[in-house]
Design a protein around this motif. Structure first.
Motif, PDB file in Angstrom:
ATOM      1  N   GLY A 223       1.109  -1.344  -0.095  1.00 28.03           N
ATOM      2  CA  GLY A 223       0.394  -0.048  -0.123  1.00 28.03           C
ATOM      3  C   GLY A 223       0.973   1.424   0.465  1.00 28.03           C
ATOM      4  N   TYR A 224       0.608   2.447  -0.087  1.00 27.73           N
ATOM      5  CA  TYR A 224       0.975   3.572  -0.716  1.00 27.73           C
ATOM      6  C   TYR A 224       0.975   4.525   0.201  1.00 27.73           C
ATOM      7  N   ARG A 225       1.804   4.930   1.135  1.00 31.01           N
ATOM      8  CA  ARG A 225       1.762   6.050   2.040  1.00 31.01           C
ATOM      9  C   ARG A 225       1.704   7.428   1.717  1.00 31.01           C
ATOM     10  N   PRO A 226       1.150   8.248   2.579  1.00 25.40           N
ATOM     11  CA  PRO A 226       1.250   9.665   1.927  1.00 25.40           C
ATOM     12  C   PRO A 226       2.339   9.983   1.109  1.00 25.40           C
ATOM     13  N   PRO A 227       1.655  10.751   0.156  1.00 23.52           N
ATOM     14  CA  PRO A 227       3.162  11.382  -0.495  1.00 23.52           C
ATOM     15  C   PRO A 227       3.394  12.761   0.464  1.00 23.52           C
ATOM     16  N   TYR A 228       4.943  12.640   0.162  1.00 26.61           N
ATOM     17  CA  TYR A 228       5.483  13.575   0.977  1.00 26.61           C
ATOM     18  C   TYR A 228       6.170  14.917   0.032  1.00 26.61           C
ATOM     19  N   ASN A 229       6.081  16.103   0.456  1.00 26.24           N
ATOM     20  CA  ASN A 229       6.444  17.263  -0.591  1.00 26.24           C
ATOM     21  C   ASN A 229       7.336  17.143  -0.704  1.00 26.24           C
ATOM     22  N   GLY A 230       8.339  18.245  -1.483  1.00 23.24           N
ATOM     23  CA  GLY A 230       9.523  17.851  -1.781  1.00 23.24           C
ATOM     24  C   GLY A 230      10.469  18.249  -2.762  1.00 23.24           C
ATOM     25  N   VAL A 231      11.495  18.998  -3.052  1.00 21.31           N
ATOM     26  CA  VAL A 231      12.259  19.939  -4.372  1.00 21.31           C
ATOM     27  C   VAL A 231      13.200  19.518  -4.535  1.00 21.31           C
ATOM     28  N   THR A 232      13.219  19.084  -5.814  1.00 19.62           N
ATOM     29  CA  THR A 232      14.905  18.642  -6.566  1.00 19.62           C
ATOM     30  C   THR A 232      15.676  19.598  -6.034  1.00 19.62           C
ATOM     31  N   THR A 233      16.833  19.252  -6.048  1.00 16.91           N
ATOM     32  CA  THR A 233      17.686  19.977  -5.837  1.00 16.91           C
ATOM     33  C   THR A 233      18.789  20.091  -7.488  1.00 16.91           C
ATOM     34  N   PRO A 234      19.800  21.028  -7.801  1.00 17.27           N
ATOM     35  CA  PRO A 234      20.539  21.237  -9.076  1.00 17.27           C
ATOM     36  C   PRO A 234      21.958  19.463  -8.778  1.00 17.27           C
ATOM     37  N   GLY A 235      21.727  19.144  -7.621  1.00 16.09           N
ATOM     38  CA  GLY A 235      22.619  18.305  -7.372  1.00 16.09           C
ATOM     39  C   GLY A 235      22.331  16.603  -7.899  1.00 16.09           C
ATOM     40  N   GLY A 236      20.737  16.463  -7.851  1.00 18.22           N
ATOM     41  CA  GLY A 236      19.871  15.563  -8.073  1.00 18.22           C
ATOM     42  C   GLY A 236      19.339  14.965  -7.314  1.00 18.22           C
ATOM     43  N   ASP A 237      19.913  15.791  -5.595  1.00 16.98           N
ATOM     44  CA  ASP A 237      18.261  14.993  -4.736  1.00 16.98           C
ATOM     45  C   ASP A 237      17.748  16.184  -4.889  1.00 16.98           C
ATOM     46  N   VAL A 238      16.390  14.983  -3.307  1.00 17.19           N
ATOM     47  CA  VAL A 238      15.448  15.745  -3.890  1.00 17.19           C
ATOM     48  C   VAL A 238      15.560  16.560  -1.508  1.00 17.19           C
ATOM     49  N   VAL A 239      15.039  17.456  -1.165  1.00 20.21           N
ATOM     50  CA  VAL A 239      14.670  18.202  -0.422  1.00 20.21           C
ATOM     51  C   VAL A 239      13.564  17.833  -0.161  1.00 20.21           C
ATOM     52  N   LEU A 240      12.617  17.367   1.364  1.00 24.33           N
ATOM     53  CA  LEU A 240      11.454  16.992   1.309  1.00 24.33           C
ATOM     54  C   LEU A 240      11.487  18.139   2.592  1.00 24.33           C
ATOM     55  N   LEU A 241       9.776  18.575   2.851  1.00 23.83           N
ATOM     56  CA  LEU A 241       9.764  19.495   3.474  1.00 23.83           C
ATOM     57  C   LEU A 241       8.712  18.895   4.949  1.00 23.83           C
ATOM     58  N   ILE A 242       9.747  18.409   5.850  1.00 30.23           N
ATOM     59  CA  ILE A 242       8.962  17.305   6.955  1.00 30.23           C
ATOM     60  C   ILE A 242       9.127  18.698   8.232  1.00 30.23           C
ATOM     61  N   GLN A 243       8.046  18.329   8.736  1.00 31.58           N
ATOM     62  CA  GLN A 243       7.542  19.616  10.470  1.00 31.58           C
ATOM     63  C   GLN A 243       8.367  20.889   9.629  1.00 31.58           C
ATOM     64  N   GLY A 244       8.489  21.523   8.858  1.00 32.35           N
ATOM     65  CA  GLY A 244       8.567  22.780   8.421  1.00 32.35           C
ATOM     66  C   GLY A 244      10.626  22.781   8.379  1.00 32.35           C
ATOM     67  N   GLU A 245      11.281  21.321   7.985  1.00 36.44           N
ATOM     68  CA  GLU A 245      12.338  21.516   7.883  1.00 36.44           C
ATOM     69  C   GLU A 245      12.748  20.951   6.898  1.00 36.44           C
ATOM     70  N   ARG A 246      13.976  21.378   6.509  1.00 34.90           N
ATOM     71  CA  ARG A 246      14.354  20.520   5.048  1.00 34.90           C
ATOM     72  C   ARG A 246      15.306  19.600   5.613  1.00 34.90           C
ATOM     73  N   ILE A 247      15.245  18.091   4.534  1.00 29.88           N
ATOM     74  CA  ILE A 247      15.239  17.250   4.863  1.00 29.88           C
ATOM     75  C   ILE A 247      16.367  16.173   3.615  1.00 29.88           C
ATOM     76  N   SER A 248      17.441  15.905   3.426  1.00 31.08           N
ATOM     77  CA  SER A 248      17.517  15.486   2.179  1.00 31.08           C
ATOM     78  C   SER A 248      17.170  14.162   1.791  1.00 31.08           C
ATOM     79  N   LEU A 249      16.165  13.152   0.926  1.00 27.27           N
ATOM     80  CA  LEU A 249      15.945  12.692   1.035  1.00 27.27           C
ATOM     81  C   LEU A 249      17.457  11.258   1.011  1.00 27.27           C
TER      82      LEU A 249
END
Length: 119
Positions: free
Chosen positions: A71-97
């Motif tokens: 089953g799928y979990r609720p989606p997590y919001n993020g933004v791609t970075t120039p280096g190819g990572d995704v930065v997730l926005l969790i509880q107001g903080e930016r976390i590298s995927l």
């Protein structure tokens, strides 16, 4: 200083609603409308295996979906970075995927690359 400590603690703790990522799970990086799939990874043992890839432009808003135990979990919001990572926005903080997957969930990223791979 407090936000730096909070960001570090969040990077080492599991995501909300996702205590573990067992073998057989799937990780998808998709567009906000869920119609464009940029990357699909399948978890085999502790390794991420690429299933499909479409390069996501840098600074693009994305959703990260985890399919765990069928089953799928609720989606997590993020933004791609120039280096190819995704930065997730969790509880107001930016976390590298990629950091979250390697440090918290102990998954091996192929060839040391980060998610999603952008060329």
């Amino acid at each position: 200083m407090r936000s730096l400590v909070l960001a570090f603690v969040l990077a080492l703790s599991p995501l909300p609603n996702l205590p573990q990522i067992p073998p057989g799970s799937e990780i998808r990086v998709v567009s906000p409308d869920l119609l464009t799939v940029y990357v699909v990874w399948h978890v085999e043992q502790r390794n991420l295996v690429l299933q499909s890839k479409l390069a996501a432009p840098a600074n693009r808003e994305v959703r990260v979906l985890f399919r765990v135990d069928g089953g799928y979990r609720p989606p997590y919001n993020g933004v791609t970075t120039p280096g190819g990572d995704v930065v997730l926005l969790i509880q107001g903080e930016r976390i590298s995927l990629s950091e979250l997957l390697t440090r918290t969930y102990r998954l091996n990223l192929p060839n040391g690359r980060v998610l999603p791979e952008v060329r």
